[in-house]
Design a protein around this motif. Structure first.
Motif, PDB file in Angstrom:
ATOM      1  N   LEU A  79     -12.512   9.760   5.573  1.00 16.14           N
ATOM      2  CA  LEU A  79     -12.257  10.971   6.350  1.00 16.14           C
ATOM      3  C   LEU A  79     -12.342  12.215   5.474  1.00 16.14           C
ATOM      4  O   LEU A  79     -12.851  13.248   5.900  1.00 16.14           O
ATOM      5  CB  LEU A  79     -10.889  10.900   7.032  1.00 16.14           C
ATOM      6  CG  LEU A  79     -10.858  10.117   8.337  1.00 16.14           C
ATOM      7  CD1 LEU A  79      -9.420   9.833   8.763  1.00 16.14           C
ATOM      8  CD2 LEU A  79     -11.601  10.845   9.429  1.00 16.14           C
ATOM      9  N   GLY A  80     -11.841  12.106   4.249  1.00 20.51           N
ATOM     10  CA  GLY A  80     -11.924  13.236   3.319  1.00 20.51           C
ATOM     11  C   GLY A  80     -13.358  13.648   3.046  1.00 20.51           C
ATOM     12  O   GLY A  80     -13.675  14.844   2.999  1.00 20.51           O
ATOM     13  N   ILE A 100      -3.277   7.735  10.615  1.00 22.82           N
ATOM     14  CA  ILE A 100      -2.695   7.834   9.280  1.00 22.82           C
ATOM     15  C   ILE A 100      -1.881   6.592   8.950  1.00 22.82           C
ATOM     16  O   ILE A 100      -1.834   6.160   7.815  1.00 22.82           O
ATOM     17  CB  ILE A 100      -1.840   9.114   9.157  1.00 22.82           C
ATOM     18  CG1 ILE A 100      -2.762  10.323   9.180  1.00 22.82           C
ATOM     19  CG2 ILE A 100      -1.010   9.098   7.897  1.00 22.82           C
ATOM     20  CD1 ILE A 100      -2.054  11.643   9.179  1.00 22.82           C
ATOM     21  N   ASN A 101      -1.247   6.000   9.942  1.00 25.38           N
ATOM     22  CA  ASN A 101      -0.361   4.870   9.705  1.00 25.38           C
ATOM     23  C   ASN A 101      -0.985   3.511   9.993  1.00 25.38           C
ATOM     24  O   ASN A 101      -0.297   2.514   9.968  1.00 25.38           O
ATOM     25  CB  ASN A 101       0.908   5.034  10.565  1.00 25.38           C
ATOM     26  CG  ASN A 101       1.661   6.276  10.178  1.00 25.38           C
ATOM     27  OD1 ASN A 101       1.801   6.580   9.002  1.00 25.38           O
ATOM     28  ND2 ASN A 101       2.125   7.009  11.170  1.00 25.38           N
ATOM     29  N   ASP A 137     -10.984   2.015   3.410  1.00 31.48           N
ATOM     30  CA  ASP A 137     -10.268   3.180   2.888  1.00 31.48           C
ATOM     31  C   ASP A 137     -10.608   4.372   3.771  1.00 31.48           C
ATOM     32  O   ASP A 137     -11.412   5.228   3.426  1.00 31.48           O
ATOM     33  CB  ASP A 137     -10.670   3.426   1.434  1.00 31.48           C
ATOM     34  CG  ASP A 137      -9.913   4.564   0.785  1.00 31.48           C
ATOM     35  OD1 ASP A 137      -9.086   5.211   1.471  1.00 31.48           O
ATOM     36  OD2 ASP A 137     -10.159   4.825  -0.407  1.00 31.48           O
ATOM     37  N   TYR A 138      -9.989   4.402   4.946  1.00 32.05           N
ATOM     38  CA  TYR A 138     -10.327   5.420   5.937  1.00 32.05           C
ATOM     39  C   TYR A 138      -9.894   6.817   5.505  1.00 32.05           C
ATOM     40  O   TYR A 138     -10.529   7.797   5.874  1.00 32.05           O
ATOM     41  CB  TYR A 138      -9.748   5.078   7.310  1.00 32.05           C
ATOM     42  CG  TYR A 138      -8.243   4.951   7.338  1.00 32.05           C
ATOM     43  CD1 TYR A 138      -7.457   6.060   7.572  1.00 32.05           C
ATOM     44  CD2 TYR A 138      -7.636   3.725   7.131  1.00 32.05           C
ATOM     45  CE1 TYR A 138      -6.080   5.956   7.585  1.00 32.05           C
ATOM     46  CE2 TYR A 138      -6.266   3.617   7.144  1.00 32.05           C
ATOM     47  CZ  TYR A 138      -5.489   4.727   7.369  1.00 32.05           C
ATOM     48  OH  TYR A 138      -4.130   4.616   7.370  1.00 32.05           O
ATOM     49  N   GLU A 139      -8.845   6.907   4.704  1.00 30.24           N
ATOM     50  CA  GLU A 139      -8.402   8.231   4.254  1.00 30.24           C
ATOM     51  C   GLU A 139      -9.463   8.886   3.364  1.00 30.24           C
ATOM     52  O   GLU A 139      -9.784  10.061   3.519  1.00 30.24           O
ATOM     53  CB  GLU A 139      -7.067   8.128   3.536  1.00 30.24           C
ATOM     54  CG  GLU A 139      -5.933   7.763   4.482  1.00 30.24           C
ATOM     55  CD  GLU A 139      -4.635   7.452   3.760  1.00 30.24           C
ATOM     56  OE1 GLU A 139      -4.674   7.008   2.596  1.00 30.24           O
ATOM     57  OE2 GLU A 139      -3.576   7.659   4.387  1.00 30.24           O
ATOM     58  N   SER A 140     -10.012   8.105   2.456  1.00 31.52           N
ATOM     59  CA  SER A 140     -11.083   8.616   1.588  1.00 31.52           C
ATOM     60  C   SER A 140     -12.325   8.961   2.405  1.00 31.52           C
ATOM     61  O   SER A 140     -12.954  10.000   2.190  1.00 31.52           O
ATOM     62  CB  SER A 140     -11.421   7.580   0.517  1.00 31.52           C
ATOM     63  OG  SER A 140     -12.528   7.972  -0.239  1.00 31.52           O
ATOM     64  N   ASN A 156     -12.429  15.518   7.193  1.00 30.86           N
ATOM     65  CA  ASN A 156     -11.345  15.071   8.070  1.00 30.86           C
ATOM     66  C   ASN A 156     -11.704  15.120   9.551  1.00 30.86           C
ATOM     67  O   ASN A 156     -10.835  15.259  10.405  1.00 30.86           O
ATOM     68  CB  ASN A 156     -10.058  15.856   7.800  1.00 30.86           C
ATOM     69  CG  ASN A 156      -9.509  15.538   6.429  1.00 30.86           C
ATOM     70  OD1 ASN A 156      -9.521  14.391   6.010  1.00 30.86           O
ATOM     71  ND2 ASN A 156      -9.052  16.547   5.723  1.00 30.86           N
TER      72      ASN A 156
END
Length: 129
Positions: A17-18, A4-5, A12-15, A22
């Motif tokens: 993963l979504g 996360i950090n 854009d790993y958060e997108s 996840n």
């Protein structure tokens, strides 16, 4: 959790993963797959261009476009899409795009290495967040 950090400016790993529910395990598979299959994509595209093999170059660009979308490498996805169209149209725009492609692949691979180091430093068995 470390991922996360992480500072991954080109992914854009958060997108990503979504899109993958996840699942870090699945994301890791995509990251490792990209490294293994596309680390030398620039050289392959240059060779295909020299050989005027636009059909294979278009296929490779198309594959890259899809994988980049899945891993969150948005800039590389855009460049790959433009390369695909250039090879499809058999124009010379790909010659200009290849320099950008080479740079972007390099920074994306650096980000992938950082993300993988972080993932490998965590206990990822069935972890989701």
């Amino acid at each position: 959790m470390c991922i996360i950090n992480i500072n991954a400016e080109n992914i854009d790993y958060e997108s990503a993963l979504g899109k993958l529910g996840n699942s870090i395990k699945l994301y890791k598979i995509i990251l490792v797959g990209f490294k293994n299959k596309y680390a030398n994509a620039y050289d392959e595209l240059v060779t295909l261009g020299i050989e005027n093999n636009y059909t294979e170059a278009k296929i490779l660009s198309h594959s890259l476009k899809g994988v980049c979308g899945n891993l969150g490498a948005n800039n590389l996805e855009i460049i790959s899409r433009e390369l695909e169209y250039s090879y499809l149209n058999e124009d010379n725009k790909h010659l200009q795009l290849l320099d950008d492609f080479k740079q972007e692949v390099h920074v994306v691979l650096e980000d992938i290495n950082s993300i993988l180091e972080c993932i490998n430093g965590t206990n990822e068995s069935n972890k989701k967040f």
